[in-house]
Write an enzyme that holds these catalytic residues in place. Sequence first.
Site, PDB file in Angstrom:
ATOM      1  CE  LYS A 137      -3.969   1.720   2.733  1.00 25.29           C
ATOM      2  NZ  LYS A 137      -4.796   1.443   3.943  1.00 25.29           N
ATOM      3  CB  SER A 188      -8.323   3.066   3.071  1.00 27.14           C
ATOM      4  OG  SER A 188      -7.390   2.483   3.959  1.00 27.14           O
ATOM      5  CB  SER A 240      -8.354   0.210   5.913  1.00 28.70           C
ATOM      6  OG  SER A 240      -9.147   1.375   5.916  1.00 28.70           O
TER       7      SER A 240
END
Lengths: 101, 484
Positions: B78, B153, B177
């Site tokens: 990420k 997310s 997330s």
Amino acid sequence: MKEKINIDVQRVAALARLEFTEDELKVFNAQFHAILEYISQIDELELDDVEPMSSPLPGPQRLRPDGLGDGRDARGLTKDAAVANAPESKKGFFVVPRVIE
Amino acid sequence: MKLYEASIKELKELYKRGEASPGQVVDELLQRIDRLNPELNAFITVDRDKVYDQTRQAEGMLGKRDAPPLCGIPIAVKDIFTTSGMRTTCASKILEGFVPPYDATVIRKLKEAGAVIVGKTNMDEFAMGSSTETSYFGPTRNPWAFDAVPGGSSGGSASAVAADMAFGALGTDTGGSIRQPAALCGIAGLKPTYGRVSRYGMIAFASSLDQGGTMTRTVYDSALLLETIAGFDPLDSTSADMPVEPFTQMLAHPKGVRIGVPGEYFVEGMDKEVQASIEKARDTMKGLGARIVDISLPHTKYAVAVYYILASSEASSNLARYDGVKYGYRSASGADLIGMYMDTRAKGFGREVKRRIMLGTFALSAGYYSEFYGKAQRARRLIKQDFDDAFGQCDVILAPTSPTPAFRLGSRLDDPLQMYLSDIFTIPLNLAGLPGISIPCGFTKEGLPIGMQLIGRRFDEKTVLSVANMYEQATPWHERTPAI
């Protein structure tokens, strides 16, 4: 929290160092109030005798030893590396708009 | 089977038998990324030169006696983890052009384990969102339905793993997330116990809630990646000094395990197909010898409210560092220093980030602090206490991960509250600091994945993983892949 809170959104924005246009403020105000109204349901809880919880960790947090690292993390940065990402820098210093007249 | 369809465990076997080489795998993978990423937008950055460098290094080590455990395995990360010499944006304009001078601890550990960092994945800006639609770099799409969100997310990581563009990925989980996008994309997503994985170099959103974790195709792969990234780190003051267990060797059938099912998680308005899948999973595990126990987590309904006060407050403080001075974007206008700050932040942050900074600033401001932040901190303890009580009667808790399957792009963007409620079943774990995994447990009639969550005691990832593995071995869901 029960009574309708009259928020001075402009004041909060100034505290947060943010700016909004008139149109943004209109939308934002409505959403902000809806969120606050939802949040106010925690008023139903009896909380006076409950200890606040600031972290999932039991006990206090450690401090790391203060010193230079081995260069693999931020502690070992040179001055040049530290300012390399600055939008504006000069001789290893960060440059900002004039603050003193 | 195409090479890119393999699990990490299978790829390691192929390498061991000499039936594949890292160079060959990386070539296949980059071709696939070239074909799929323009549409899925799962990656913000793929640095080919670095990918090839790391691949060559891995080829040099592979087969040697001291070859590291993830030698030549392509992993996506990420874009919230700092990567030395590779831009890190947190999907925000305000970090435009930021090239970190050091690696996050988990990145260093991945590299030491021989992994190839295949790219930096898309996410909601500063991890604030449940759909990966608030990214400055545009939304990520769900590989199972291109008009649906991948969740968020960590939606880029979930989309990349589900679409076979990486063999595994790292994500972060502040309120769900990792788990919610894993559920919406049909993969396994593990949020470890708070303190288990170092947060050093993981760009802060809400420091008492943020935790890095893994996104993979199988439970075994989750255990393998967790072994790699977990462990005490003196550079993170919240890192727990706990031994890292050999999780991959602790996946044996957990005999007589007690699985708690909380009544409060089966609420009005929950999607019928999701509910039916969870109930079926419960019955499957009963059939495998688990004891099902009805439990109660009475303060569940307050979790979202508590979370949004605490997370926003911590965010407003953490994001004060973006001022146009030290790194990233600076607005050219603004007459003086304060004017420059305000204009930089007004132009550099997106709408959702500003909304949360405002909410947090308000909740912490003079006259409102005890009314909001203080109360939320107290209510947080009640939510944690619920879990402590429940774990007196059971060893793990079974719950849905998300109340609905993947929703349409754009459908919740104008209604932040509705978006926040996507995380109703994942948020309580972050507040309590507990580990949880989401694994696939079915599909809707439309063909969208459904996820279930297994929640454990603090630092008991081993039980969570072994129960998840037991279920995975008995069901076919993790074998399905999107037809792309």
